[in-house]
Design an enzyme around this catalytic site. Structure first.
Site: not given
Length: 444
Positions: A205, A365
């Site tokens: 993030d 991810r």
């Protein structure tokens, strides 16, 4: 009058003896003037100042890199490496470079991987690591050591570190992991153990504060392009089509912001730092209706933490926490798809309308790091090694204004890197998408 510079003090181990850096004898290095970092080498936290203003205090951090003297005898080092929390591109690269760096740069031979996150210290058998074992790990996504959330039992972890004889601990993790690492560092200090501890900042993030960016972020933005492109094709190929993409970002919208700027196919970007509303003048529905009339399609990118307060939830959902102690977020993408369909059916019951929802979270991810992140992971790992070998502890390595520094762990753990919706970058997003300024509309 010259500006006063405040240098952030780094914790260090006092019970170890200074010794010559073995890099002096490394056949691949030829240390010359300027090769070694000195205690007076610092990195300024801020490089842009108002030159017309009076003297301003400046914050600086110790520069990362090899020191002329180290505090560990390499043959006496027993290092532990652990990965915690969610997956992030580059985790395996960091592990690989920690192993190779310790082995090749400093001659350390006792290097162990701790499986399954913090709980692995006290509940699982460590894995012996060497350059041969990790030689191709940088080409793999995820973490070969395995990871998990939760399992943080402070006394058990520190007991295991002590009983197993680890005197260097390298932790790879994000904000929750860092908060745990602060407690481990404090407990180690309380017990007066000569154990160096560092955290390599990991969060896809990009919400770790102070440093320029966290590893895996650029790979995530690159992968997000594929999802946005697919959503654009789907929306463009339908009558009144909306492509809806949910991207990672619980409390910050960096991936959504950068992916929007990079793709130029996005019509509206919604992030946690900016409130928005659906109905009424200047609302999202009005904007989307206008865009559909003009172009026949629209692409909406939303960070997972955006609009959470708008999603209906029962009392148990309000209290729910995951194993790391984070609030459990509801799926804003599923909710958005539902409210968009309900809105259109209410306002235009006889017109065609399609919402194609794409959630690329696990695709993003789980991939290997791209070239830029691979290099970045190498520099972070080597910076961490140099710092620990020099006797520093309780620190985070990372770039500040493009230069690598050591930042006190507690300071990083208390800082969040959020999108500043008042700066030029967010204005750039709005100029690219032409989306409403929801905040101004609300105040107006």
């Amino acid at each position: 009058m010259a500006a006063e510079t405040s240098i952030r003090k780094l914790p260090s181990l006092s019970g170890l003896r200074h010794r010559r850096n073995p890099l002096e004898d490394n056949p691949y290095f030829h240390p010359s003037n300027g090769f070694y970092i000195t205690p007076s080498d610092v990195i300024l936290a801020q490089v842009a100042y108002d030159h017309s203003a009076h003297s301003q205090s400046r914050v600086a951090y110790h520069r990362a890199g090899p020191r002329r003297e180290i505090m560990y005898e390499p043959s006496a080092v027993k290092a532990a490496i652990v990965t915690c929390g969610g997956l992030c591109p580059g985790m395996n690269t960091v592990i690989r470079e920690l192993v190779v760096g310790l082995w090749e740069l400093y001659g350390v031979r006792e290097i162990y991987g701790i499986p399954a996150g913090y709980r692995g210290f006290y509940s699982m058998k460590a894995v012996k690591l060497d350059p041969k074992a990790v030689h191709d790990w940088h080409k793999k996504g995820g973490t070969v050591l395995a990871t998990s959330r939760g399992g943080f039992h402070l006394q058990k972890i520190v007991d295991a570190i002590h009983l197993n004889g680890y005197n260097q601990v390298y932790i790879i993790g994000g904000d929750g992991t860092m908060r745990g690492a602060v407690e481990i560092f404090k407990e180690i200090s309380l017990r007066k153990l000569e154990v160096g501890i560092t955290v390599i900042p990991k969060t896809v993030d990009n919400d770790v504060g102070i440093i320029d960016r966290s590893f895996g972020f650029q790979t995530a933005v690159e992968m997000a392009q594929e999802a946005i492109s697919a959503a654009h094709v789907e929306a463009e190929s339908a009558v009144n089509g909306i492509g809806l993409v949910k991207l990672m970002g619980r409390s910050t919208g960096h991936i959504a912001l950068h992916a929007t700027l990079s793709s130029r196919d996005v019509d509206c970007c919604l992030i946690p730092e900016m409130d928005f509303y659906l109905e009424g003048k200047g609302g999202l529905f009005e904007f989307l209706e206008k865009r559909l009339k003009e172009r026949g399609h629209a692409v909406l990118v939303v960070a997972e933490g955006a609009g959470q307060e708008m999603i209906p939830r029962n009392e148990s959902q309000k209290q729910e926490r995951d194993e790391s102690g984070n609030a459990v977020f509801l799926d804003v993408g599923v909710w958005f798809k539902s409210v968009l369909k309900a809105w259109w059916e209410r306002e235009h019951p006889d017109e065609l309308f399609t919402v194609k929802y794409i959630d690329p979270t696990y695709m993003i991810r789980a991939v290997p790091a791209n070239a830029t992140d691979n290099l970045y992971c190498t520099l972070l790992a080597h910076s961490a090694i140099h710092g620990v070998m020099a006797g520093y502890t309780g620190f985070v390595p990372g770039p500040i204004n493009g230069n690598y520094a050591y930042i006190p762990l507690e300071e990083v753990a208390q800082t969040k890197n959020q999108v500043n919706t008042r700066d030029h970058k967010w204005a750039w997003v709005r100029s690219v998408t032409n989306q409403p300024d929801f905040e101004t509309n609300v105040k107006g």
